[in-house]
Design a protein around this motif. Structure first.
Motif, PDB file in Angstrom:
ATOM      1  N   SER A 191      -8.002   2.856  -6.892  1.00 58.21           N
ATOM      2  CA  SER A 191      -7.687   1.859  -5.870  1.00 58.21           C
ATOM      3  C   SER A 191      -8.921   1.091  -5.431  1.00 58.21           C
ATOM      4  O   SER A 191      -8.824  -0.086  -5.049  1.00 58.21           O
ATOM      5  CB  SER A 191      -7.012   2.518  -4.658  1.00 58.21           C
TER       6      SER A 191
ATOM      7  N   ALA B  82      -3.932   1.911   0.555  1.00 63.26           N
ATOM      8  CA  ALA B  82      -3.664   3.108  -0.252  1.00 63.26           C
ATOM      9  C   ALA B  82      -4.858   4.056  -0.210  1.00 63.26           C
ATOM     10  O   ALA B  82      -4.705   5.278  -0.063  1.00 63.26           O
ATOM     11  CB  ALA B  82      -3.355   2.700  -1.687  1.00 63.26           C
ATOM     12  N   GLU B  83      -6.056   3.494  -0.337  1.00 63.48           N
ATOM     13  CA  GLU B  83      -7.278   4.308  -0.226  1.00 63.48           C
ATOM     14  C   GLU B  83      -7.311   5.080   1.086  1.00 63.48           C
ATOM     15  O   GLU B  83      -7.620   6.277   1.121  1.00 63.48           O
ATOM     16  CB  GLU B  83      -8.512   3.407  -0.277  1.00 63.48           C
TER      17      GLU B  83
ATOM     18  N   ALA C   4       0.828  -1.210   0.000  1.00 58.05           N
ATOM     19  CA  ALA C   4       0.000   0.000   0.000  1.00 58.05           C
ATOM     20  C   ALA C   4       0.859   1.255   0.000  1.00 58.05           C
ATOM     21  O   ALA C   4       0.470   2.297  -0.553  1.00 58.05           O
ATOM     22  CB  ALA C   4      -0.927  -0.005   1.212  1.00 58.05           C
TER      23      ALA C   4
ATOM     24  N   LEU D 187       1.631   2.328  -3.508  1.00 59.94           N
ATOM     25  CA  LEU D 187       0.464   2.889  -4.181  1.00 59.94           C
ATOM     26  C   LEU D 187       0.115   4.266  -3.637  1.00 59.94           C
ATOM     27  O   LEU D 187      -0.152   5.206  -4.395  1.00 59.94           O
ATOM     28  CB  LEU D 187      -0.736   1.951  -4.017  1.00 59.94           C
TER      29      LEU D 187
ATOM     30  N   VAL E 115      -5.528   8.126  -7.542  1.00 60.16           N
ATOM     31  CA  VAL E 115      -5.259   6.972  -6.691  1.00 60.16           C
ATOM     32  C   VAL E 115      -6.533   6.514  -5.991  1.00 60.16           C
ATOM     33  O   VAL E 115      -6.828   5.314  -5.917  1.00 60.16           O
ATOM     34  CB  VAL E 115      -4.158   7.296  -5.659  1.00 60.16           C
TER      35      VAL E 115
ATOM     36  N   PHE F 243      -4.578  -2.287  -1.784  1.00 65.40           N
ATOM     37  CA  PHE F 243      -5.428  -1.246  -2.368  1.00 65.40           C
ATOM     38  C   PHE F 243      -6.235  -0.514  -1.296  1.00 65.40           C
ATOM     39  O   PHE F 243      -6.424   0.704  -1.379  1.00 65.40           O
ATOM     40  CB  PHE F 243      -6.352  -1.862  -3.423  1.00 65.40           C
TER      41      PHE F 243
END
Length: 421
Positions: A79, A112-113, A60, A63, A75, A109
């Motif tokens: 994501s 990263a979110e 993560a 990303l 992003v 993902f």
């Protein structure tokens, strides 16, 4: 005003990120015995699985740091599609190793979110509303845990889908959110930061570690590590402690968790409000001190009623401190490295604490080989790790209450837009 309507829309479209962080963590924690049984995996294999699962947080990082280069919106929009794909694969995994691999992808993902969502809230909301916005966003992490508790209480794990249903049930809302997130805009601060770059210039991999910001990222990183270690130890082992050392039934544990997190939702919200009234530092010191005391005592309580009250207070303060800790990780860094700084703090410093805390409890608290010999005393002792973190906050963290981000970082202020923030 138009700006206010957009900020409400922004919050609505990203609260799901925090919700699924709490939801997915709780599914893995509470349904792991069912997952183990369905794949006929040994205890040793299940123990080994937890190591690569943490790798999702490291992935993560790579990303989330892209948000400084290609934008927060890009992003965040893409994501969620990665999270949907890997969550679907988790639900249809055929053995423990495919389950682990797909879960690593989903965590990458989702992580990263989460980092980018926090950054967008801090960059878009004005200084007198950032605290409340962070509190509202992060309260949904507790709601995710409550949702799992309610599904368990309703017997959803007893359906033909078993644990797989918990991963499938959220796919419909996620697809709708993925489509609706196309309405998000890039943050004004990110657009302005990009406009000031020279042609071809991109943030370097180690930008947050440049001399101007190195001391600050180390400071906040140590605070995040020291807070994550005891919190992770407590959340990972409380159910085991309650059943094994205090004799609660699994049904009672489910009710306690639901009640504790239901009350804990208020902790996140109150933290956000208090940040704006008395400041970030005072709020962190209050929440950290109360969380420390409740965390020590909840693992010593013998009576069930006392234990429930202490659990509610531990969640309220110990986990409810998240909004102010997130403000340290975002408000104190300039726009051109804010995404990377947040990624370093969450996906390195915090992740180490999240992994080390539960592991130390398992080693030190083992009744046959551990140096301490029981879970309750081990977690209570680990809570003392919080004290140096509180001292660092009191001594070194600058106060951000009522100050624009540019005042905290020395950046050029945003140009006026003519709209009300």
């Amino acid at each position: 005003m138009v700006r206010d309507r957009y900020l409400r829309l922004l919050l609505v479209l990203i609260v799901s990120t925090a919700f699924f962080v709490g939801y997915d963590d709780s599914v893995l924690g509470l349904l792991l015995p069912d997952i183990q049984a369905s794949f006929h995996a040994s205890d040793a294999v299940i123990g080994a699985v937890r190591i690569p699962v943490q790798a999702g947080a490291v992935a993560a990082f790579f990303l989330a740091r892209l948000s400084d280069r290609i934008g927060r919106r890009t992003v965040l929009v893409w994501s969620i599609f990665g999270f949907i794909v890997f969550t679907t694969l988790v639900a249809v995994s055929w053995d423990i190793w495919s389950f682990t691999g797909f879960l690593v992808g989903a965590n990458a993902f989702l992580g990263a979110e989460y980092s980018v969502a926090l950054t967008m809230v801090v960059e878009e909301f004005p200084e007198d509303r950032r605290g409340r916005a962070l509190g509202t966003l992060l309260a949904f992490e507790a709601l995710g845990t409550i949702a799992v508790g309610l599904l368990l209480t309703a017997g959803f794990d007893k359906t033909s889908l078993s644990w797989r249903g918990f991963y499938l049930i959220g796919l419909g809302p996620l697809v709708i959110l993925a489509v609706m997130r196309r309405r998000l805009r890039e943050t004004r601060r990110q657009l302005e930061a990009v406009s000031r770059r020279r042609p071809g210039e991109v943030p370097a991999f180690l930008s947050p570690w440049q001399p101007a910001w190195r001391a600050r990222i180390v400071l906040v990183g140590i605070i995040w590590f020291l807070s994550a270690l005891p919190s992770a130890a407590a959340t990972a082992w409380w159910a085991d402690y309650a059943e094994v050392e205090r004799g609660l039934s699994s049904h009672d544990v489910g009710l306690f968790v639901t009640a504790g997190y239901a009350f804990g939702v208020l902790g996140y919200y109150c933290c956000g409000r208090l940040m704006e009234r008395v400041g970030r530092r005072r709020t962190a010191l209050l929440y950290g001190s109360c969380g420390f005391v409740a965390g020590v005592l909840v693992f010593q309580a013998a009576a069930s009623v006392t234990g429930l009250v202490l659990l509610m207070l531990a969640v309220f303060f110990g986990l409810g401190i998240a909004p102010v800790l997130s403000s340290f990780a975002t408000e104190l860094f300039p726009t051109n490295i804010r995404g990377q700084a947040s990624a370093w703090l969450r996906n390195w410093f915090q992740v180490v604490g999240l992994g080390l805390g539960p592991a130390l409890v398992g080693v030190l608290g083992d009744p046959t080989s551990g140096a301490i010999g029981n879970i309750g005393d081990t977690v209570s002792l680990l809570m003392f790790v919080w004290l140096p973190a509180l001292w660092l906050i009191w001594r070194f963290i600058p106060e951000a209450k009522g100050r624009r981000l540019e005042e905290l970082t020395g950046e050029i202020p945003l140009a006026p837009t003519g709209t009300v923030e």
